[in-house]
Scaffold this motif. Structure first.
Motif, PDB file in Angstrom:
ATOM      1  N   LEU A  65      39.602  58.548  49.741  1.00  0.00           N
ATOM      2  CA  LEU A  65      39.434  57.620  50.856  1.00  0.00           C
ATOM      3  C   LEU A  65      38.550  58.229  51.931  1.00  0.00           C
ATOM      4  O   LEU A  65      38.762  59.365  52.379  1.00  0.00           O
ATOM      5  CB  LEU A  65      40.795  57.248  51.440  1.00  0.00           C
ATOM      6  CG  LEU A  65      41.660  56.433  50.469  1.00  0.00           C
ATOM      7  CD1 LEU A  65      42.754  57.306  49.883  1.00  0.00           C
ATOM      8  CD2 LEU A  65      42.255  55.215  51.136  1.00  0.00           C
ATOM      9  N   THR A 111      42.161  62.228  51.295  1.00  0.00           N
ATOM     10  CA  THR A 111      41.492  61.677  52.477  1.00  0.00           C
ATOM     11  C   THR A 111      40.485  62.724  52.953  1.00  0.00           C
ATOM     12  O   THR A 111      40.852  63.877  53.184  1.00  0.00           O
ATOM     13  CB  THR A 111      42.498  61.355  53.598  1.00  0.00           C
ATOM     14  OG1 THR A 111      43.327  62.499  53.849  1.00  0.00           O
ATOM     15  CG2 THR A 111      43.381  60.185  53.207  1.00  0.00           C
ATOM     16  N   ALA A 132      46.223  55.757  52.080  1.00  0.00           N
ATOM     17  CA  ALA A 132      46.517  56.913  51.215  1.00  0.00           C
ATOM     18  C   ALA A 132      48.029  57.084  51.039  1.00  0.00           C
ATOM     19  O   ALA A 132      48.506  57.341  49.920  1.00  0.00           O
ATOM     20  CB  ALA A 132      45.905  58.175  51.814  1.00  0.00           C
ATOM     21  N   GLN A 172      42.557  54.761  56.879  1.00  0.00           N
ATOM     22  CA  GLN A 172      42.317  55.719  55.798  1.00  0.00           C
ATOM     23  C   GLN A 172      43.621  56.393  55.365  1.00  0.00           C
ATOM     24  O   GLN A 172      43.991  56.401  54.192  1.00  0.00           O
ATOM     25  CB  GLN A 172      41.311  56.776  56.258  1.00  0.00           C
ATOM     26  CG  GLN A 172      41.022  57.868  55.249  1.00  0.00           C
ATOM     27  CD  GLN A 172      40.261  59.043  55.852  1.00  0.00           C
ATOM     28  OE1 GLN A 172      40.440  59.376  57.031  1.00  0.00           O
ATOM     29  NE2 GLN A 172      39.403  59.659  55.073  1.00  0.00           N
ATOM     30  N   GLY A 173      44.319  56.964  56.333  1.00  0.00           N
ATOM     31  CA  GLY A 173      45.546  57.679  56.022  1.00  0.00           C
ATOM     32  C   GLY A 173      46.691  56.758  55.629  1.00  0.00           C
ATOM     33  O   GLY A 173      47.498  57.084  54.758  1.00  0.00           O
ATOM     34  N   ARG A 176      36.124  57.223  55.707  1.00  0.00           N
ATOM     35  CA  ARG A 176      36.041  56.349  56.890  1.00  0.00           C
ATOM     36  C   ARG A 176      34.782  56.735  57.652  1.00  0.00           C
ATOM     37  O   ARG A 176      33.967  57.531  57.177  1.00  0.00           O
ATOM     38  CB  ARG A 176      37.300  56.409  57.751  1.00  0.00           C
ATOM     39  CG  ARG A 176      37.896  57.803  57.948  1.00  0.00           C
ATOM     40  CD  ARG A 176      37.103  58.627  58.916  1.00  0.00           C
ATOM     41  NE  ARG A 176      37.621  59.982  59.020  1.00  0.00           N
ATOM     42  CZ  ARG A 176      36.877  61.004  59.430  1.00  0.00           C
ATOM     43  NH1 ARG A 176      35.605  60.845  59.752  1.00  0.00           N
ATOM     44  NH2 ARG A 176      37.388  62.214  59.509  1.00  0.00           N
ATOM     45  N   LEU A 194      42.922  66.390  57.097  1.00  0.00           N
ATOM     46  CA  LEU A 194      42.198  65.865  55.945  1.00  0.00           C
ATOM     47  C   LEU A 194      42.032  66.914  54.845  1.00  0.00           C
ATOM     48  O   LEU A 194      42.231  68.105  55.064  1.00  0.00           O
ATOM     49  CB  LEU A 194      40.841  65.326  56.393  1.00  0.00           C
ATOM     50  CG  LEU A 194      40.921  64.234  57.478  1.00  0.00           C
ATOM     51  CD1 LEU A 194      39.532  63.747  57.844  1.00  0.00           C
ATOM     52  CD2 LEU A 194      41.787  63.072  57.033  1.00  0.00           C
ATOM     53  N   TYR A 199      41.272  56.684  61.251  1.00  0.00           N
ATOM     54  CA  TYR A 199      42.285  57.562  60.671  1.00  0.00           C
ATOM     55  C   TYR A 199      43.487  56.765  60.171  1.00  0.00           C
ATOM     56  O   TYR A 199      44.069  57.072  59.124  1.00  0.00           O
ATOM     57  CB  TYR A 199      42.759  58.566  61.719  1.00  0.00           C
ATOM     58  CG  TYR A 199      42.116  59.932  61.647  1.00  0.00           C
ATOM     59  CD1 TYR A 199      42.880  61.065  61.410  1.00  0.00           C
ATOM     60  CD2 TYR A 199      40.752  60.105  61.843  1.00  0.00           C
ATOM     61  CE1 TYR A 199      42.320  62.331  61.364  1.00  0.00           C
ATOM     62  CE2 TYR A 199      40.169  61.356  61.795  1.00  0.00           C
ATOM     63  CZ  TYR A 199      40.953  62.470  61.563  1.00  0.00           C
ATOM     64  OH  TYR A 199      40.386  63.718  61.512  1.00  0.00           O
TER      65      TYR A 199
END
Length: 311
Positions: free
Chosen positions: A17, A49, A35, A31-32, A19, A63, A28
């Motif tokens: 993933l 990530t 995940a 994306q997170g 961003r 990350l 964040y």
């Protein structure tokens, strides 16, 4: 489209993933958050990530560092990023397939699958809707809820921006049912160091607004050095002029070593077209670009004044 994305997630053993560069909490968070949803649902999958870390967002997530070889036969999902040039870590192209999930205007329709909802208040809201509408195909955990809630709160200006909808509030309310410390999260999101507060005071004392309701702030390298403020910290201050009576639109010019960041905000006039004119983009009322001289910055200000006068 949401079902197609879920099917692709099911198909791949490795999912990476990405961003956008210079991330904000929604970058964040989406994306997170995605995940964590994938990991909670498919613990056997390899989920990463990636991107350059932003120190001010360490409280949200740290990350992963991965080798190029990990991208072989991997699914790449890019969150909250309108165009390919702004994707943090250009290795996303090494993946077998790419999915774009975003809520900005679709000016660069990249990827093998695209899910773009310009009316969504935050990309984090879209990720929660992906989970909610999956009919039990996806699972969510407390950490995913924390990240998605942070992204929604931040990108809506604590639910003050016009992009906030009934659906946004419903998503936020449902996320609040999960076990995470909202007060601690708010402290991380909105507490400022003393030097940033002093810069905020400087901005409030020195912004310039004309009779048409257009305001500007110029933050030179020397000024930022004087206050010890980073680019990321100054970006957090762009919205502080929203409470100025009579203001219609404003622009921050933030000087870096090789360029001047341009941050537009508006209380009505649509400004993302102006940002695109100067090589940037964004939302109707919040956008950005870059220029490379103060002469160019002067022209941006003229263009903004002309835009507001014509609306």
């Amino acid at each position: 489209m949401k079902q197609q994305i879920i099917d692709k997630i099911k198909e791949y053993d490795t999912i990476i993933l990405h961003r956008h560069v210079r991330p904000d909490p929604d970058a964040y968070g989406s994306q997170g958050g995605l995940a964590e949803i994938i990991r909670a649902t498919f613990p056997e999958k390899n989920v990463y990530t990636v991107g350059a870390e932003e120190q001010t967002l360490y409280f949200m997530r740290r990350l992963d560092q991965i080798e190029d070889s990990v991208y072989e036969n991997a699914l790449v999902i890019v969150c909250d990023t309108a165009n390919q040039a702004r994707i943090c870590d250009q290795r996303f192209k090494l993946g077998k397939e790419v999915i774009k999930i975003d809520h900005h205007p679709n000016e660069d329709p990249y990827g093998d699958l695209l899910w773009v909802e310009e009316d969504a208040a935050a990309c984090s809201q879209m990720i929660y809707e992906l989970f909610k509408t999956s009919g039990g195909q996806l699972k969510i955990n407390d950490e995913a809820a924390r990240l998605l809630y942070a992204g929604i709160v931040s990108d809506t200006g604590r639910f003050l921006y016009p992009s906030t909808t009934i659906e946004t509030m419903q998503c936020a309310g449902e996320l609040m049912q999960y076990a995470f410390d909202r007060q601690e999260l708010f402290n991380h999101l909105y507490e400022k160091d003393a030097h940033v507060l002093k810069l905020e005071g400087y901005i409030l004392q020195h912004f310039v607004m004309d009779e048409s309701g257009v305001a500007e702030v110029r933050l030179t390298k020397e000024l930022l050095k004087q206050f010890g403020a980073t680019q990321a910290e100054t970006s957090l201050l762009v919205s502080i002029l929203s409470g100025v009576k009579g203001i219609k639109a404003w622009v921050f010019f933030i000087e870096e070593e090789d360029q001047i960041r341009v941050r537009f905000r508006s209380k009505g006039p649509v400004i993302n077209g102006l940002a695109m004119k100067h090589g940037g983009g964004g939302h109707a009322l919040a956008a950005g670009a870059s220029v490379y001289s103060w002469e160019e910055a002067d022209q941006v200000l003229v263009d903004l004044k002309n835009l507001v006068a014509g609306q």
